[in-house]
Motif scaffolding. Structure first.
Motif, PDB file in Angstrom:
ATOM      1  N   VAL A  80       0.849  -1.172   0.000  1.00  0.00           N
ATOM      2  CA  VAL A  80       0.000   0.000   0.000  1.00  0.00           C
ATOM      3  C   VAL A  80       0.896   1.238   0.000  1.00  0.00           C
ATOM      4  CG1 VAL A  80      -1.724   1.289   1.299  1.00  0.00           C
ATOM      5  CG2 VAL A  80      -1.816  -1.198   1.251  1.00  0.00           C
ATOM      6  N   HIS A  81       0.609   2.131  -0.903  1.00  0.00           N
ATOM      7  CA  HIS A  81       1.370   3.375  -0.990  1.00  0.00           C
ATOM      8  C   HIS A  81       0.396   4.538  -0.791  1.00  0.00           C
ATOM      9  CE1 HIS A  81       4.706   1.064  -2.577  1.00  0.00           C
ATOM     10  NE2 HIS A  81       3.846   0.490  -3.382  1.00  0.00           N
ATOM     11  N   ASP A  82       0.729   5.439   0.103  1.00  0.00           N
ATOM     12  CA  ASP A  82      -0.091   6.616   0.369  1.00  0.00           C
ATOM     13  C   ASP A  82       0.630   7.857  -0.116  1.00  0.00           C
ATOM     14  OD1 ASP A  82      -2.272   5.420   1.676  1.00  0.00           O
ATOM     15  OD2 ASP A  82      -1.148   5.296   3.530  1.00  0.00           O
ATOM     16  N   LYS A  83      -0.169   8.811  -0.590  1.00  0.00           N
ATOM     17  CA  LYS A  83       0.386  10.098  -0.996  1.00  0.00           C
ATOM     18  C   LYS A  83      -0.592  11.172  -0.554  1.00  0.00           C
ATOM     19  CE  LYS A  83       2.005  12.744  -4.926  1.00  0.00           C
ATOM     20  NZ  LYS A  83       2.217  12.792  -6.360  1.00  0.00           N
ATOM     21  N   GLU A  84      -0.059  12.230   0.041  1.00  0.00           N
ATOM     22  CA  GLU A  84      -0.930  13.308   0.501  1.00  0.00           C
ATOM     23  C   GLU A  84      -0.321  14.649   0.107  1.00  0.00           C
ATOM     24  OE1 GLU A  84      -3.392  13.257   4.176  1.00  0.00           O
ATOM     25  OE2 GLU A  84      -1.917  14.723   4.840  1.00  0.00           O
ATOM     26  N   ASN A  85      -1.136  15.495  -0.480  1.00  0.00           N
ATOM     27  CA  ASN A  85      -0.769  16.876  -0.789  1.00  0.00           C
ATOM     28  C   ASN A  85      -1.649  17.782   0.060  1.00  0.00           C
ATOM     29  OD1 ASN A  85       1.068  16.223  -2.919  1.00  0.00           O
ATOM     30  ND2 ASN A  85      -0.687  15.834  -4.241  1.00  0.00           N
ATOM     31  N   TRP A  86      -1.049  18.811   0.626  1.00  0.00           N
ATOM     32  CA  TRP A  86      -1.843  19.714   1.447  1.00  0.00           C
ATOM     33  C   TRP A  86      -1.248  21.109   1.395  1.00  0.00           C
ATOM     34  CZ3 TRP A  86       0.527  22.127   5.569  1.00  0.00           C
ATOM     35  CH2 TRP A  86       1.726  21.589   5.989  1.00  0.00           C
ATOM     36  N   ALA A  87      -2.094  22.077   1.730  1.00  0.00           N
ATOM     37  CA  ALA A  87      -1.665  23.471   1.806  1.00  0.00           C
ATOM     38  C   ALA A  87      -2.452  24.143   2.928  1.00  0.00           C
ATOM     39  CB  ALA A  87      -1.925  24.187   0.493  1.00  0.00           C
ATOM     40  N   GLN A  88      -1.836  25.128   3.550  1.00  0.00           N
ATOM     41  CA  GLN A  88      -2.489  25.832   4.640  1.00  0.00           C
ATOM     42  C   GLN A  88      -2.064  27.301   4.606  1.00  0.00           C
ATOM     43  OE1 GLN A  88      -2.272  23.909   8.453  1.00  0.00           O
ATOM     44  NE2 GLN A  88      -2.495  25.829   9.557  1.00  0.00           N
ATOM     45  N   ILE A  89      -3.057  28.160   4.796  1.00  0.00           N
ATOM     46  CA  ILE A  89      -2.805  29.604   4.871  1.00  0.00           C
ATOM     47  C   ILE A  89      -3.491  30.126   6.124  1.00  0.00           C
ATOM     48  CG2 ILE A  89      -3.207  31.835   3.783  1.00  0.00           C
ATOM     49  CD1 ILE A  89      -3.332  30.396   1.097  1.00  0.00           C
ATOM     50  N   ASP A  90      -2.756  30.856   6.932  1.00  0.00           N
ATOM     51  CA  ASP A  90      -3.309  31.487   8.126  1.00  0.00           C
ATOM     52  C   ASP A  90      -3.095  32.997   7.994  1.00  0.00           C
ATOM     53  OD1 ASP A  90      -4.070  29.107   9.440  1.00  0.00           O
ATOM     54  OD2 ASP A  90      -2.015  28.810  10.130  1.00  0.00           O
ATOM     55  N   GLY A  91      -4.047  33.737   8.479  1.00  0.00           N
ATOM     56  CA  GLY A  91      -3.913  35.192   8.421  1.00  0.00           C
ATOM     57  C   GLY A  91      -4.535  35.862   9.625  1.00  0.00           C
ATOM     58  N   GLU A  92      -4.160  37.090   9.824  1.00  0.00           N
ATOM     59  CA  GLU A  92      -4.718  37.887  10.912  1.00  0.00           C
ATOM     60  C   GLU A  92      -4.893  39.313  10.402  1.00  0.00           C
ATOM     61  OE1 GLU A  92      -3.821  39.107  15.557  1.00  0.00           O
ATOM     62  OE2 GLU A  92      -2.425  37.822  14.492  1.00  0.00           O
ATOM     63  N   TYR A  93      -6.096  39.832  10.597  1.00  0.00           N
ATOM     64  CA  TYR A  93      -6.414  41.194  10.186  1.00  0.00           C
ATOM     65  C   TYR A  93      -6.616  42.040  11.451  1.00  0.00           C
ATOM     66  CZ  TYR A  93      -8.732  45.031   7.767  1.00  0.00           C
ATOM     67  OH  TYR A  93      -9.060  46.265   7.268  1.00  0.00           O
ATOM     68  N   THR A  94      -5.811  43.054  11.626  1.00  0.00           N
ATOM     69  CA  THR A  94      -5.894  43.909  12.807  1.00  0.00           C
ATOM     70  C   THR A  94      -6.974  44.957  12.594  1.00  0.00           C
ATOM     71  OG1 THR A  94      -3.535  43.592  13.191  1.00  0.00           O
ATOM     72  CG2 THR A  94      -4.590  45.397  14.348  1.00  0.00           C
ATOM     73  N   LEU A  95      -7.928  44.983  13.555  1.00  0.00           N
ATOM     74  CA  LEU A  95      -9.049  45.919  13.444  1.00  0.00           C
ATOM     75  C   LEU A  95      -8.925  47.087  14.423  1.00  0.00           C
ATOM     76  CD1 LEU A  95     -11.958  43.350  13.210  1.00  0.00           C
ATOM     77  CD2 LEU A  95     -11.025  44.703  11.348  1.00  0.00           C
ATOM     78  N   ASP A  96      -8.562  46.759  15.640  1.00  0.00           N
ATOM     79  CA  ASP A  96      -8.485  47.742  16.720  1.00  0.00           C
ATOM     80  C   ASP A  96      -9.782  48.559  16.817  1.00  0.00           C
ATOM     81  OD1 ASP A  96      -7.335  48.846  18.915  1.00  0.00           O
ATOM     82  OD2 ASP A  96      -6.086  50.267  17.811  1.00  0.00           O
ATOM     83  N   ALA A  97     -10.904  47.794  16.854  1.00  0.00           N
ATOM     84  CA  ALA A  97     -12.225  48.434  16.917  1.00  0.00           C
ATOM     85  C   ALA A  97     -12.881  48.100  18.253  1.00  0.00           C
ATOM     86  CB  ALA A  97     -13.096  47.968  15.755  1.00  0.00           C
ATOM     87  N   GLY A  98     -12.431  48.699  19.305  1.00  0.00           N
ATOM     88  CA  GLY A  98     -13.010  48.468  20.630  1.00  0.00           C
ATOM     89  C   GLY A  98     -12.621  47.099  21.153  1.00  0.00           C
ATOM     90  N   ALA A  99     -13.635  46.282  21.470  1.00  0.00           N
ATOM     91  CA  ALA A  99     -13.396  44.945  22.009  1.00  0.00           C
ATOM     92  C   ALA A  99     -12.828  44.005  20.943  1.00  0.00           C
ATOM     93  CB  ALA A  99     -14.686  44.381  22.575  1.00  0.00           C
ATOM     94  N   LEU A 100     -13.073  44.289  19.688  1.00  0.00           N
ATOM     95  CA  LEU A 100     -12.582  43.467  18.588  1.00  0.00           C
ATOM     96  C   LEU A 100     -11.238  44.011  18.126  1.00  0.00           C
ATOM     97  CD1 LEU A 100     -13.309  41.046  16.808  1.00  0.00           C
ATOM     98  CD2 LEU A 100     -14.439  42.625  15.258  1.00  0.00           C
ATOM     99  N   LYS A 101     -10.180  43.368  18.571  1.00  0.00           N
ATOM    100  CA  LYS A 101      -8.829  43.837  18.259  1.00  0.00           C
ATOM    101  C   LYS A 101      -8.323  43.309  16.916  1.00  0.00           C
ATOM    102  CE  LYS A 101      -8.149  45.957  22.160  1.00  0.00           C
ATOM    103  NZ  LYS A 101      -8.165  47.390  22.208  1.00  0.00           N
ATOM    104  N   SER A 102      -8.658  42.013  16.622  1.00  0.00           N
ATOM    105  CA  SER A 102      -8.175  41.433  15.368  1.00  0.00           C
ATOM    106  C   SER A 102      -9.100  40.302  14.931  1.00  0.00           C
ATOM    107  CB  SER A 102      -6.743  40.916  15.523  1.00  0.00           C
ATOM    108  OG  SER A 102      -6.704  39.846  16.439  1.00  0.00           O
ATOM    109  N   LEU A 103      -8.982  39.937  13.693  1.00  0.00           N
ATOM    110  CA  LEU A 103      -9.753  38.845  13.111  1.00  0.00           C
ATOM    111  C   LEU A 103      -8.752  37.834  12.557  1.00  0.00           C
ATOM    112  CD1 LEU A 103     -12.522  37.739  12.224  1.00  0.00           C
ATOM    113  CD2 LEU A 103     -12.233  39.035  10.112  1.00  0.00           C
TER     114      LEU A 103
END
Length: 106
Positions: free
Chosen positions: A1-24
């Motif tokens: 049995v041979h397995d192959k896996e391709n994957w990608a991941q992107i993480d981001g953060e958007y700074t809002l500084d809108a009162g209680a909501l600092k970032s998304l």
């Protein structure tokens, strides 16, 4: 049995500084998994195997399994190793090409 896996991941953060909501914070991940198997191997014996099964040649000692508690089976018969080897040589097919399934092109 041979397995192959391709994957990608992107993480981001958007700074809002809108009162209680600092970032998304957000992210995206994708994956693809593939499995490749070798052809199926048939496991059937050859010849008149069912009518030529070796006879039992003895029983395990009467104290076999004594340390496992009461109710352990005693007088269990067995086939000798030499008789099993002769049966194996005569009635089994160990050729991986001859045992391939016709459904796999064998």
């Amino acid at each position: 049995v041979h397995d192959k896996e391709n994957w990608a991941q992107i993480d981001g953060e958007y700074t809002l500084d809108a009162g209680a909501l600092k970032s998304l914070k957000f992210g995206l991940r994708g994956a693809e998994h593939k499995r490749y198997t070798d052809p199926t191997v048939n496991q059937g014996p050859k010849g008149a195997w069912a009518t030529n099964v070796p006879a039992f040649s003895g029983t395990y000692p009467s104290n076999y399994g004594a340390g496992l508690g009461s109710g352990f089976p005693t007088g269990v018969p067995y086939i000798s190793a030499s008789d099993l080897a002769a049966y194996n040589a005569t009635y089994t097919n160990r050729d991986p090409i001859a045992r391939r399934s016709p459904l796999d092109g064998g």
